[in-house]
Structures are given as C-alpha cells and as structure tokens.
Design a protein around this motif. Structure first.
Motif, mmCIF file in Angstrom:
data_model
loop_
_atom_site.group_PDB
_atom_site.id
_atom_site.type_symbol
_atom_site.label_atom_id
_atom_site.label_comp_id
_atom_site.label_asym_id
_atom_site.label_seq_id
_atom_site.Cartn_x
_atom_site.Cartn_y
_atom_site.Cartn_z
ATOM 1 N N THR A 144 -0.090 7.739 5.782
ATOM 2 C CA THR A 144 1.030 6.841 5.572
ATOM 3 C C THR A 144 2.206 7.371 6.381
ATOM 4 O O THR A 144 2.222 8.550 6.752
ATOM 5 C CB THR A 144 1.366 6.720 4.073
ATOM 6 O OG1 THR A 144 2.329 5.665 3.891
ATOM 7 C CG2 THR A 144 1.920 8.010 3.504
ATOM 8 N N HIS A 145 3.176 6.511 6.692
ATOM 9 C CA HIS A 145 4.255 6.817 7.625
ATOM 10 C C HIS A 145 3.660 7.082 9.014
ATOM 11 O O HIS A 145 2.735 6.392 9.413
ATOM 12 C CB HIS A 145 5.115 7.994 7.152
ATOM 13 C CG HIS A 145 5.645 7.817 5.748
ATOM 14 N ND1 HIS A 145 6.137 6.641 5.274
ATOM 15 C CD2 HIS A 145 5.735 8.693 4.706
ATOM 16 C CE1 HIS A 145 6.531 6.800 4.017
ATOM 17 N NE2 HIS A 145 6.284 8.018 3.643
ATOM 18 N N TRP A 146 4.064 8.147 9.655
ATOM 19 C CA TRP A 146 3.613 8.372 11.033
ATOM 20 C C TRP A 146 3.620 9.840 11.414
ATOM 21 O O TRP A 146 3.041 10.232 12.408
ATOM 22 C CB TRP A 146 4.522 7.589 11.986
ATOM 23 C CG TRP A 146 5.974 7.937 11.833
ATOM 24 C CD1 TRP A 146 6.792 7.551 10.798
ATOM 25 C CD2 TRP A 146 6.772 8.757 12.675
ATOM 26 N NE1 TRP A 146 8.053 8.083 10.956
ATOM 27 C CE2 TRP A 146 8.069 8.821 12.109
ATOM 28 C CE3 TRP A 146 6.523 9.443 13.863
ATOM 29 C CZ2 TRP A 146 9.107 9.539 12.685
ATOM 30 C CZ3 TRP A 146 7.561 10.152 14.440
ATOM 31 C CH2 TRP A 146 8.838 10.190 13.847
ATOM 32 N N SER A 187 5.557 -0.549 2.093
ATOM 33 C CA SER A 187 7.013 -0.587 2.271
ATOM 34 C C SER A 187 7.729 0.730 1.955
ATOM 35 O O SER A 187 8.722 1.050 2.578
ATOM 36 C CB SER A 187 7.602 -1.679 1.384
ATOM 37 O OG SER A 187 7.558 -1.295 0.018
ATOM 38 N N ASP A 188 7.278 1.479 0.959
ATOM 39 C CA ASP A 188 7.998 2.677 0.490
ATOM 40 C C ASP A 188 9.407 2.329 0.006
ATOM 41 O O ASP A 188 10.325 3.164 0.082
ATOM 42 C CB ASP A 188 8.038 3.754 1.585
ATOM 43 C CG ASP A 188 8.268 5.158 1.026
ATOM 44 O OD1 ASP A 188 8.195 5.327 -0.208
ATOM 45 O OD2 ASP A 188 8.527 6.081 1.820
ATOM 46 N N ALA A 189 9.604 1.108 -0.488
ATOM 47 C CA ALA A 189 10.932 0.670 -0.934
ATOM 48 C C ALA A 189 11.449 1.556 -2.068
ATOM 49 O O ALA A 189 10.689 2.247 -2.743
ATOM 50 C CB ALA A 189 10.867 -0.781 -1.400
ATOM 51 N N ILE A 217 -5.715 10.334 -4.070
ATOM 52 C CA ILE A 217 -4.790 11.461 -3.963
ATOM 53 C C ILE A 217 -3.825 11.193 -2.825
ATOM 54 O O ILE A 217 -4.222 10.667 -1.782
ATOM 55 C CB ILE A 217 -5.548 12.773 -3.637
ATOM 56 C CG1 ILE A 217 -6.654 13.022 -4.653
ATOM 57 C CG2 ILE A 217 -4.592 13.961 -3.572
ATOM 58 C CD1 ILE A 217 -7.645 14.090 -4.201
ATOM 59 N N LYS A 218 -2.553 11.556 -3.042
ATOM 60 C CA LYS A 218 -1.612 11.574 -1.929
ATOM 61 C C LYS A 218 -1.266 13.018 -1.601
ATOM 62 O O LYS A 218 -0.776 13.756 -2.453
ATOM 63 C CB LYS A 218 -0.332 10.815 -2.253
ATOM 64 C CG LYS A 218 0.619 10.824 -1.060
ATOM 65 C CD LYS A 218 1.973 10.272 -1.386
ATOM 66 C CE LYS A 218 2.852 10.218 -0.140
ATOM 67 N NZ LYS A 218 4.231 9.825 -0.467
ATOM 68 N N PHE A 219 -1.530 13.400 -0.378
ATOM 69 C CA PHE A 219 -1.238 14.750 0.094
ATOM 70 C C PHE A 219 0.067 14.753 0.879
ATOM 71 O O PHE A 219 0.422 13.777 1.531
ATOM 72 C CB PHE A 219 -2.333 15.232 1.044
ATOM 73 C CG PHE A 219 -3.660 15.464 0.397
ATOM 74 C CD1 PHE A 219 -3.981 16.697 -0.158
ATOM 75 C CD2 PHE A 219 -4.617 14.456 0.352
ATOM 76 C CE1 PHE A 219 -5.221 16.917 -0.734
ATOM 77 C CE2 PHE A 219 -5.860 14.669 -0.231
ATOM 78 C CZ PHE A 219 -6.159 15.902 -0.777
ATOM 79 N N MET A 270 0.811 -1.225 0.000
ATOM 80 C CA MET A 270 0.000 0.000 0.000
ATOM 81 C C MET A 270 0.844 1.276 0.000
ATOM 82 O O MET A 270 0.311 2.381 0.114
ATOM 83 C CB MET A 270 -0.959 -0.016 1.189
ATOM 84 C CG MET A 270 -2.023 -1.100 1.069
ATOM 85 S SD MET A 270 -3.215 -0.785 -0.274
ATOM 86 C CE MET A 270 -4.381 0.292 0.594
ATOM 87 N N HIS A 271 2.151 1.123 -0.104
ATOM 88 C CA HIS A 271 3.016 2.293 -0.309
ATOM 89 C C HIS A 271 4.157 1.826 -1.193
ATOM 90 O O HIS A 271 5.211 1.397 -0.708
ATOM 91 C CB HIS A 271 3.527 2.857 1.018
ATOM 92 C CG HIS A 271 4.136 4.214 0.880
ATOM 93 N ND1 HIS A 271 3.847 5.269 1.712
ATOM 94 C CD2 HIS A 271 5.005 4.715 -0.028
ATOM 95 C CE1 HIS A 271 4.514 6.343 1.344
ATOM 96 N NE2 HIS A 271 5.244 6.022 0.273
ATOM 97 N N ALA A 272 3.968 1.889 -2.490
ATOM 98 C CA ALA A 272 4.883 1.238 -3.429
ATOM 99 C C ALA A 272 5.180 2.159 -4.610
ATOM 100 O O ALA A 272 4.315 2.405 -5.446
ATOM 101 C CB ALA A 272 4.265 -0.065 -3.918
ATOM 102 N N HIS A 273 6.406 2.661 -4.647
ATOM 103 C CA HIS A 273 6.833 3.492 -5.774
ATOM 104 C C HIS A 273 7.534 2.637 -6.815
ATOM 105 O O HIS A 273 8.314 1.749 -6.468
ATOM 106 C CB HIS A 273 7.804 4.580 -5.304
ATOM 107 C CG HIS A 273 7.219 5.505 -4.288
ATOM 108 N ND1 HIS A 273 6.231 6.408 -4.589
ATOM 109 C CD2 HIS A 273 7.468 5.648 -2.969
ATOM 110 C CE1 HIS A 273 5.914 7.084 -3.497
ATOM 111 N NE2 HIS A 273 6.634 6.638 -2.502
ATOM 112 N N THR A 274 7.291 2.946 -8.075
ATOM 113 C CA THR A 274 7.936 2.209 -9.161
ATOM 114 C C THR A 274 9.376 2.670 -9.357
ATOM 115 O O THR A 274 10.118 2.079 -10.139
ATOM 116 C CB THR A 274 7.147 2.410 -10.472
ATOM 117 O OG1 THR A 274 5.760 2.320 -10.160
ATOM 118 C CG2 THR A 274 7.477 1.344 -11.485
HETATM 119 ZN ZN LIG Z 1 6.764 7.180 -0.460
#
Ligand SMILES: [Zn+2]
Length: 507
Positions: free
Chosen positions: A229-231, A373-375, A179-181, A87-91
């Motif tokens: 997302t994150h904290w 993950s935000d890998a 949307i991501k803010f 649910m947090h995945a950048h290409t």
């Molecule tokens: Zn990210």
C-alpha cells in the motif's frame, strides 16, 4: 473508541427486489449495457434481464414479474455498479475524534460496501466485533476485512521467527483476514509471511522508510508478501546508482516536514520509466501476482495544499475534531505544513507523474491494482477521498471501466471473496451502487456533493451524488446518510461555536 449503534437505517432485504430499467456497469470490465431489470432475492442477485434498447420505450413483455410480496425500485435513466471496496480504510479513533457511525455513513454514502482495515488500530477485538455485526447487518456499515498491524497484541516486540509464527497463528485463530506490515528484520518477515501464506492469511505492507533498507518491495515480494500500500519501498527497489535514499544530512524521520518533503524527491532517484531496471522489477511483481494499492489521494495535499484545505465538503461534513487534527502540528502524523510552498509542491507533482506511470504500466501489463484512500489524515475526508482516488487513477491513465474493475473485482480477488462479491452477476451477493448520472463521463457525480452543471434556466445546480447504496440486499438512501452526517457535524458546531478557519489567518 465507542461501538457503533444498532442499525436503524436501510430497507430490506426483500424476498424479491426488482431494480427496473437501469444501465449496468457490471465491474467485470464489460461496457455499460441497458436498460436491464435486476432481480434480487434476499441478498442474492438471481436474474439480470435485458429489457430493451436505449432511446426507445421498454418492452414490458420482457420484464421479470413482480412477486406478490416483491418490491420495485424504479432506476430508469440511472446507472448501477458493483459496491466499491476501499482497500485502505481506517475507522479513525481518538486522534481524529471520530465515531464509527460518522465514518461508516460517509463510506456507505459514497457507495463503499466493503473496506479493508489496514492495522485495525482500534484493536483486533473491536474490529472483529464490528466485522461480525456488519455481516449480520446489525450496524449501518460496509463489510469489514481486518488486516491487523504486525505484532499488535503481542507482549513486547516480536524478536524471533518463532514468535512471528506464533503471533500469525493466534490472529488467524481469532479471525483476522490479514496482516499489515510496516517493516521488520528479514528473518522475521520471512517467518511471518511463510506462516501467513500457509494459513491463507492475507498480507500488505506500508514499507516504512526506517525499515526499507532491510527490505524493499523486491525483497518482501520474494519472501511472500501479497501486496503493498502507498508507494514507499517501490522507488527503492528501482535504485541503480544508490542503495539508500538521498537523505539531507540534517534529516530526521520524526520531523514530518522532512519525511514528506524528501519523499517527494524519491521517484526522481529511481530508474527511469521503461529502463531495464524498471521492467525487471515490474515483471517480477507481475509474475508474483503482487497487489499494488497506491492511495494516490492521501498524498495529494503535498502537490496542492490549498485544494485540499479548501475542499468544499469540509464545511458541511468534516467534524471539528477532524479539522483540528489536520492542522499544522509538529506532533500530529501527516500534519507537515510547517513550511510548505511552491518548491515542495512542484517536486511532488513530478513525483506523481513518475509514480502514476508505474502504476498505469503495471495495470496495462496485467497487474492487480486496487483502490484505497487512507482517509482521516492529511485533509482527506472519508468517502470523498475514495472518489478522488478514482479521479487520480483516471489521471494516471486508467479508463473509467478499468477504475470500476479495480474498485470492485480486483479488490474482491485480493480478499478471496470474488466468488460472492466484486461484480454484478447472477449468483453473487447484492452489493450495489446506484447513481443518477453516467459516472464514466464525469467521476465527480459520485461525490456526495455532486457535480456542478448549469441548467436550462442558466442556473448552477448540482447533479449526481450516489442515490442508493445496496449492501447485502439492504437499500440505503445515500443522501439521507449524508444528511445524518451533516447533522452530527452541525450539532458539535452548535455546542461549541466552532467555525472552520484557515491556518494562521485571523478572521
Ligand atoms: Zn493507513
């Protein structure tokens, strides 16, 4: 960013596919059950049949019949789970020097059949094109849900509530899922969220510190934000003896060491676990059915830099360009290793302890927690980082069944696709993960590199690693996908003579 190549991997979908003799963890939260035979027609699960009891031969009379053009997959002794959602995945992109094929294969090789792209930084058009190609199975890739960065594609900054509404309408018409803010002025937040919620457009926020004083999680959730997302923004909502983080007087947000070092002291400044304020904030988020997507994994180098630098998968699977992106550099985001030592790591360990308690409490009280993950940053490799996130949820107090539920069903609910995805049930789409070991006993068997075990000859061997990832009824050989990635990495190394070395050491 180039486009992903046309798909050459994967077999199926089949008129009829029967997965035989597998032990099933269905993702609803139910315990494992098996052996079962699972019948899939095209991309739909049509029958789940109990075929016996553990430890005794399967009752052949109870097995579903193979059709004339059917295909059987013998999964005796193996485990099956619903496909995972990162649910947090950048290409990735130019900064990482990655191509989509590399990233997609690492995801699929770790059972990730759906991703949420928070930001869709390769442009909304690029992301939507790949979303569609993945939906049509024209590329080897997970399903893609595009949460476009707020204001992306807008001519100039969004400065009025009306502009915010118009922008939300535009991206909705284009086909964005959400949307991501990162933060905005309160009236801009309010207009954008109101419009998004009336159109059924999803929303998530990384409450970036420069904007968190305007609006922390308590404010934005009241304005209609659906998840974080994150904290960041959460400890700020829990402040009782200050309104602004206790920044040192020479702090500069553009100095990444300042940014990450001071962040490591943030939870200590918040209300104590179990205090009135802690409960008040948590209860309100629960009432609002607010999603928390913690991404513990992406900050892990903050508490143990050596672990992340030396992770064994880097040698085989990390592209040289990605490795270089991770190195200490004052200009690269998340490469804050300018002067990182014992004190910073101990502070972060304490930070994690409190943060994990909040997330686990939230889950225990019925809150929706998802796995991401935000890998592609901070020594975190695609796919591998996702499995590590599962381990960190375990550390936070989640039962493995709660982790798998978060990894599948909870995510599908957030994305509004739980009628089709998120669990192994008749009538749902066949997005599945098959692994040769019981992943509840040791989550590490889900890593592409597997888990270490000593066999009867007293030799250390590897067990596990996802065996098959099934997406939309198509079977992918997960180990082959990993070999493809290994080859891509080796090719660059052969061409350039690149070797992985550790920062500042001369070999
Ligand atoms: Zn990210």
């Amino acid at each position: 960013m180039p486009d992903a190549p046309d798909r050459t991997e994967g077999d199926g979908p089949y008129d009829q596919l029967i997965i035989r003799g597998v032990t099933m963890i269905d993702g609803t939260g139910s315990p494992a059950v098996g052996p079962v035979d699972i019948v899939i027609e095209g991309n739909v699960i049509t029958r789940i049949q109990n075929v016996g009891y553990p430890g005794v031969p399967i009752n052949e009379n109870r097995r579903p019949q193979l059709a004339e053009n059917g295909y059987e997959l013998d999964a005796g002794g193996m485990y099956i789970l619903p496909g995972f959602f990162d649910m947090h995945a950048h290409t990735g992109g130019n900064a990482q020097g990655t191509v989509p094929e590399y990233v997609y294969k690492l995801w699929l090789a770790h059972g990730i059949t759906s991703i949420r792209e928070p930001g869709s930084f390769n442009s909304l058009n690029w992301t939507l094109r790949h979303k569609e190609r993945s939906e049509n199975n024209e590329i080897t890739a997970p399903r893609i849900f595009s949460y476009v960065g707020f204001g992306q594609g807008h001519e100039g900054p969004i400065i009025t509530p009306q502009q915010a509404r118009n922008w939300v309408q535009t991206i909705h018409e284009q086909g964005a899922d959400g949307i991501k803010f990162f933060g905005a002025r309160p009236e801009i937040w309010e207009a954008a969220l109101d419009e998004a919620n009336s159109l059924g457009v999803g929303s998530m926020a990384h409450h970036a510190q420069p904007r968190v004083v305007y609006a922390n999680v308590s404010h934005t959730s009241e304005l209609g934000l659906r998840g974080m997302t994150h904290w960041y923004g959460l400890p700020e909502a829990l402040f009782t003896d200050r309104v602004i983080q206790n920044y040192p007087l020479d702090y500069n947000y553009s100095d990444e060491q300042h940014r990450f070092e001071e962040a490591g002291k943030l939870w200590k400044q918040a209300a104590e676990p179990g205090s009135d304020k802690w409960n008040e904030v948590m209860n309100r988020l629960l009432e609002l059915d607010f999603e928390i997507n913690p991404t513990f994994t992406i900050y892990e180098a903050s508490r143990d830099l050596m672990r992340e630098r030396r992770a064994e998968w880097h040698e085989r699977y990390t592209l040289p360009s990605l490795w270089q992106f991770f190195q200490p550099d004052r200009r690269a985001h998340g490469s804050y290793w300018f002067d990182w030592g014992t004190e910073q790591e101990i502070a972060w360990k304490e930070n994690y302890r409190i943060w994990m308690q909040f997330v686990n409490d939230y889950k225990n009280r019925g809150g929706r927690v998802t796995v991401g993950s935000d890998a592609g940053y901070i020594f975190k490799l695609y796919g591998f980082a996702y499995i590590r996130e599962m381990e960190l949820l375990r550390e936070a107090g989640f039962h493995p069944l709660e982790i798998f539920q978060s990894a599948s069903l909870k995510a599908a609910e957030v994305l509004g696709v739980d009628h089709q995805l998120g669990t192994i049930e008749e009538g749902k789409l066949a997005d599945l993960v098959i692994v040769g070991e019981n992943p509840q006993v040791n989550l590490q068997v889900l890593y592409g590199t597997g888990a270490i075990r000593v066999n009867e000859n007293n030799e250390a061997v590897r067990v596990g690693g996802v065996k098959y990832t099934i997406k939309d009824g198509i079977i992918f050989d997960a180990k082959q996908l990993l070999r493809d990635v290994e080859e891509m990495v080796q090719q660059v190394k052969d061409e350039t003579g690149f070797e992985i070395t550790q920062p500042g050491l001369d070999y």
